[in-house]
Scaffold this motif. Structure first.
Motif, PDB file in Angstrom:
ATOM      1  N   ASN A 214       0.839  -1.183   0.000  1.00  0.00           N
ATOM      2  CA  ASN A 214       0.000   0.000   0.000  1.00  0.00           C
ATOM      3  C   ASN A 214       0.880   1.241   0.000  1.00  0.00           C
ATOM      4  OD1 ASN A 214      -2.790  -1.298   0.604  1.00  0.00           O
ATOM      5  ND2 ASN A 214      -1.444  -2.168   2.168  1.00  0.00           N
ATOM      6  N   PRO A 215       0.396   2.372  -0.521  1.00  0.00           N
ATOM      7  CA  PRO A 215       1.191   3.597  -0.497  1.00  0.00           C
ATOM      8  C   PRO A 215       1.725   3.881   0.904  1.00  0.00           C
ATOM      9  CG  PRO A 215      -0.773   3.935  -1.812  1.00  0.00           C
ATOM     10  CD  PRO A 215      -0.924   2.581  -1.166  1.00  0.00           C
ATOM     11  N   GLY A 216       3.002   4.198   0.968  1.00  0.00           N
ATOM     12  CA  GLY A 216       3.638   4.460   2.262  1.00  0.00           C
ATOM     13  C   GLY A 216       4.274   3.239   2.893  1.00  0.00           C
ATOM     14  N   ASP A 217       3.993   2.040   2.370  1.00  0.00           N
ATOM     15  CA  ASP A 217       4.636   0.832   2.883  1.00  0.00           C
ATOM     16  C   ASP A 217       6.120   0.850   2.544  1.00  0.00           C
ATOM     17  OD1 ASP A 217       2.353  -0.195   3.990  1.00  0.00           O
ATOM     18  OD2 ASP A 217       1.990  -1.703   2.439  1.00  0.00           O
ATOM     19  N   THR A 218       6.854  -0.010   3.222  1.00  0.00           N
ATOM     20  CA  THR A 218       8.297  -0.115   2.998  1.00  0.00           C
ATOM     21  C   THR A 218       8.622  -1.432   2.324  1.00  0.00           C
ATOM     22  OG1 THR A 218       8.760   1.245   4.939  1.00  0.00           O
ATOM     23  CG2 THR A 218      10.565  -0.108   4.099  1.00  0.00           C
ATOM     24  N   GLU A 231      12.920   1.967 -10.086  1.00  0.00           N
ATOM     25  CA  GLU A 231      12.024   3.034 -10.530  1.00  0.00           C
ATOM     26  C   GLU A 231      10.556   2.772 -10.202  1.00  0.00           C
ATOM     27  OE1 GLU A 231      13.117   2.969 -14.631  1.00  0.00           O
ATOM     28  OE2 GLU A 231      14.875   4.258 -14.350  1.00  0.00           O
ATOM     29  N   ILE A 232      10.114   1.530 -10.324  1.00  0.00           N
ATOM     30  CA  ILE A 232       8.688   1.214 -10.141  1.00  0.00           C
ATOM     31  C   ILE A 232       8.159   1.616  -8.771  1.00  0.00           C
ATOM     32  CG2 ILE A 232       7.024  -0.695  -9.960  1.00  0.00           C
ATOM     33  CD1 ILE A 232       8.526  -2.040 -12.287  1.00  0.00           C
ATOM     34  N   PRO A 233       8.875   1.323  -7.660  1.00  0.00           N
ATOM     35  CA  PRO A 233       8.307   1.651  -6.343  1.00  0.00           C
ATOM     36  C   PRO A 233       7.990   3.125  -6.141  1.00  0.00           C
ATOM     37  CG  PRO A 233      10.160   0.151  -6.110  1.00  0.00           C
ATOM     38  CD  PRO A 233      10.158   0.613  -7.537  1.00  0.00           C
ATOM     39  N   HIS A 234       8.661   4.007  -6.892  1.00  0.00           N
ATOM     40  CA  HIS A 234       8.472   5.442  -6.691  1.00  0.00           C
ATOM     41  C   HIS A 234       7.419   6.042  -7.621  1.00  0.00           C
ATOM     42  CE1 HIS A 234      11.810   5.468  -3.920  1.00  0.00           C
ATOM     43  NE2 HIS A 234      12.572   4.874  -4.812  1.00  0.00           N
ATOM     44  N   LEU A 235       6.871   5.225  -8.516  1.00  0.00           N
ATOM     45  CA  LEU A 235       5.781   5.720  -9.350  1.00  0.00           C
ATOM     46  C   LEU A 235       4.591   6.091  -8.480  1.00  0.00           C
ATOM     47  CD1 LEU A 235       5.846   3.073 -12.244  1.00  0.00           C
ATOM     48  CD2 LEU A 235       6.762   5.401 -12.307  1.00  0.00           C
ATOM     49  N   ASN A 239       4.094   4.550  -4.673  1.00  0.00           N
ATOM     50  CA  ASN A 239       4.576   5.430  -3.597  1.00  0.00           C
ATOM     51  C   ASN A 239       5.086   4.635  -2.397  1.00  0.00           C
ATOM     52  OD1 ASN A 239       4.171   7.991  -4.775  1.00  0.00           O
ATOM     53  ND2 ASN A 239       1.969   7.865  -4.353  1.00  0.00           N
ATOM     54  N   LEU A 240       6.041   3.760  -2.660  1.00  0.00           N
ATOM     55  CA  LEU A 240       6.609   2.937  -1.602  1.00  0.00           C
ATOM     56  C   LEU A 240       7.902   3.545  -1.073  1.00  0.00           C
ATOM     57  CD1 LEU A 240       6.147  -0.541  -3.321  1.00  0.00           C
ATOM     58  CD2 LEU A 240       4.721   0.428  -1.505  1.00  0.00           C
ATOM     59  N   ASN A 241       8.165   3.325   0.196  1.00  0.00           N
ATOM     60  CA  ASN A 241       9.472   3.645   0.765  1.00  0.00           C
ATOM     61  C   ASN A 241      10.403   2.477   0.485  1.00  0.00           C
ATOM     62  OD1 ASN A 241       8.530   6.093   1.995  1.00  0.00           O
ATOM     63  ND2 ASN A 241       7.566   4.834   3.578  1.00  0.00           N
ATOM     64  N   PRO A 271       9.916  -6.046  10.600  1.00  0.00           N
ATOM     65  CA  PRO A 271       8.652  -6.531  10.024  1.00  0.00           C
ATOM     66  C   PRO A 271       7.874  -5.477   9.257  1.00  0.00           C
ATOM     67  CG  PRO A 271       8.457  -6.288  12.409  1.00  0.00           C
ATOM     68  CD  PRO A 271       9.907  -6.084  12.076  1.00  0.00           C
ATOM     69  N   SER A 272       8.280  -4.204   9.365  1.00  0.00           N
ATOM     70  CA  SER A 272       7.603  -3.179   8.563  1.00  0.00           C
ATOM     71  C   SER A 272       7.979  -3.286   7.082  1.00  0.00           C
ATOM     72  CB  SER A 272       7.935  -1.776   9.089  1.00  0.00           C
ATOM     73  OG  SER A 272       9.281  -1.434   8.810  1.00  0.00           O
ATOM     74  N   ILE A 273       9.040  -4.023   6.782  1.00  0.00           N
ATOM     75  CA  ILE A 273       9.401  -4.272   5.376  1.00  0.00           C
ATOM     76  C   ILE A 273       8.490  -5.379   4.856  1.00  0.00           C
ATOM     77  CG2 ILE A 273      11.198  -5.049   3.795  1.00  0.00           C
ATOM     78  CD1 ILE A 273      13.259  -3.779   5.622  1.00  0.00           C
ATOM     79  N   LYS A 274       7.634  -5.018   3.914  1.00  0.00           N
ATOM     80  CA  LYS A 274       6.604  -5.933   3.430  1.00  0.00           C
ATOM     81  C   LYS A 274       7.060  -6.779   2.246  1.00  0.00           C
ATOM     82  CE  LYS A 274       3.288  -4.200   6.089  1.00  0.00           C
ATOM     83  NZ  LYS A 274       2.170  -3.465   5.467  1.00  0.00           N
TER      84      LYS A 274
END
Length: 560
Positions: A214-218, A231-235, A239-241, A271-274
């Motif tokens: 989800n947006p904001g996930d790591t 590049e894809i995670p920052h589209l 909007n991933l960290n 565990p915050s890294i999904k």
């Protein structure tokens, strides 16, 4: 910029403190787009000299697996003959659809008449394939009908995710190709896709659609890595960290070994890294993960972050002897992407598969979603079934690949699936791995010539895939000429300057390694797409260019 071999032009650039706005602007571009600009530079130089451009930028192989292709084209002739059994109107060029009953017997008769002459290569391959698969429990008529109907392309793919016999063949192939023969977790669920790039797109999109990211996930990336993963995670779609797990190990002489120290891998215990994405063997360093790193990663996932989802891109695995994917040890957590493009010289075919264990974390985490998100998913997939919760993640990917509404026409084209099955059979019927060993020797020879041209004798490494070589030009500048030269180079030049000048002055096109999150002063050399002898020339050109810079530095230093 003038020719670097003309030291006056270099000295003028230094005196003017250089103008590297062009190189700095390139920093915002994908290295693949920068490569296109470098090709243009190299072509411009070709017009004014007798040199030949050496484009070692893109990793498109210059080999093709011939025998499974010969089999494919001959199979097409048989399939057309079969199609004419149901409708045959030569006056208008009209045929029907291949029948199934008795097709295996007719196939044998057709091939027996072609085991000599120009068709022999394909005919013998197909005969052996039918014999091998029949001994493995495949129904001959069912198999041959899938192939004839598939190569003709007269039906929508059914099942849409992957053809039934193709899935069984690819299960066996993946165990050999990326799991070092370990079939303990077979069968896998497979989704045939339009190359590895489509597989990436489908995975990220369905992870998002099903609230697994989800947006904001790591998420985490094992770097350096193939640029799209950066590049894809920052589209704005995602909007991933991003947390980088850096391959920062070095040997006793300070050279990169491209492995992951424990302190980097331990980041994954959070565990915050999904989600974790890796290319293994890596692109561009082209090294498989060593056993210590593998064991550390496996332990962290099992004991500290058991819900971590993993995407492993194993396209280069067949270039490493006894390669074992993380998919073999963490199948429940992992979606494995395997492309046939590089090993079989088939980039234009667009052939890949996504593999998931039949029981996996993707499905488990979807089942554990809160009620409000399940309600959203029930509405999204309502046109598929009245029991949405029973639909696996991999089948949701198939639907998502066609925006759900077009699920009925989903799936990789059947001729592509037949060719993929034949590629897989080429490996399965080759117990001595003669093709694989030949491919490994080919790229290893090119690697050795590149580094010998550079003035270095390479040391064999069983973890090295040799499909690419990532050269840290800053590291080598220091090794060859000292720390003072490296410092001077970094102070006076943008790190892209060397690859730009290689294109302009030597006609050599490399890719900027920093664009893959590699060292800033690095360049990726593809060892796949040029004549073998060209790699010695590229190594010599890199050494010469560094020597030209060093000569200017030495002259300037002597004048102080």
């Amino acid at each position: 910029m003038g020719a670097l071999s003309d030291q006056t032009a270099v000295e003028q650039a230094i005196a003017a403190n250089g103008d590297y706005r062009a190189e700095q602007a390139l920093r915002f571009m994908s290295p693949f787009e920068v490569k296109n600009l470098l090709v243009a530079y190299a072509k411009d130089g070709d017009k004014s000299s007798a040199r030949t451009m050496l484009n070692a930028g893109r990793g498109n192989p210059n080999w093709t697996a011939a025998t499974p292709r010969a089999a494919f084209f001959l199979l097409g002739s048989f399939a057309l003959e079969e199609a004419r059994r149901t409708i045959d109107r030569p006056d208008v060029g009209l045929a029907g659809m291949p029948p199934s009953k008795g097709c295996a017997d007719r196939f044998q008769v057709f091939m027996q008449g072609r085991t000599t002459g120009s068709d022999a290569e394909g005919a013998l391959f197909l005969q052996n394939a039918l014999s091998w698969l029949t001994k493995q429990g495949f129904d001959p008529d069912d198999l041959i009908h899938e192939w004839t109907q598939g190569v003709i392309g007269c039906e929508y793919p059914m099942p849409d995710r992957i053809l039934a016999n193709t899935q069984r063949i690819l299960n066996r192939y993946l165990s050999v190709a990326v799991c070092d023969g370990d079939s303990a977790h077979e069968p896998y669920d497979l989704f045939a896709t339009e190359g590895g790039t489509a597989a990436m797109c489908y995975l990220f999109y369905s992870l998002k659609c099903n609230f697994l990211i989800n947006p904001g996930d790591t998420m985490a990336l094992m770097t350096p890595i193939f640029t799209p993963y950066l590049e894809i995670p920052h589209l704005n779609d995602y909007n991933l960290n991003v947390v980088n797990i850096n391959a920062s190990t070095t040997d006793s002489e300070g050279r990169h070994t491209w492995q992951y120290p424990d302190k980097e891998l331990e980041k994954l215990a959070d565990p915050s890294i999904k989600l974790l994405c890796l290319v293994n063997p890596s692109n561009p360093p082209s090294y498989a993960m060593d056993e210590a790193s593998r064991a550390k990663l496996i332990d962290i996932v099992r004991t500290k972050n058991p819900n971590l989802l993993i995407i492993t891109d194993d396209v280069y695995g067949t270039f490493v002897p006894h390669y074992r994917s993380i998919f073999a040890d963490l199948p429940e957590n992992t979606a494995c992407v395997y492309s046939f493009s590089k090993y079989f010289g088939a980039t234009g075919w667009r052939l890949a598969t996504i593999a998931c264990a039949e029981s996996n974390k993707f499905d488990e985490l979807i089942a554990a979603l809160p009620a409000e998100k399940k309600a959203i998913l029930k509405q999204r997939y309502a046109c598929l079934t009245d029991n949405i919760e029973a639909v696996k993640f991999i089948d949701r990917m198939v639907a998502d690949s066609r925006l759900v509404a077009l699920n009925g026409t989903a799936g990789l084209s059947t001729p592509q699936q037949v060719q993929m099955a034949l590629f897989a059979m080429a490996e399965l019927m080759d117990p001595e791995r003669t093709y694989r060993k030949a491919m490994q020797r080919l790229v290893a020879t090119r690697y050795d010539l590149l580094w010998k041209g550079f003035g270095e004798t390479p040391v064999p490494d069983p973890l090295r895939a040799d499909y690419y070589s990532l050269i840290d030009l800053g590291e080598w500048a220091e090794k060859l000429y000292g720390a003072g030269f490296r410092k001077w180079l970094q102070e006076h030049y943008d790190s892209l300057d060397i690859v730009v000048r290689l294109a302009q002055d030597a006609g050599v096109v490399l890719m900027d390694g920093a664009g893959f999150d590699g060292p800033e002063w690095s360049a990726r050399v593809s060892l796949a797409n040029l004549n073998t002898d060209d790699y010695g020339t590229i190594g010599s050109d890199i050494a010469r260019i560094l020597g030209d810079y060093a000569a200017v530095w030495q002259k300037e230093t002597a004048a102080q």
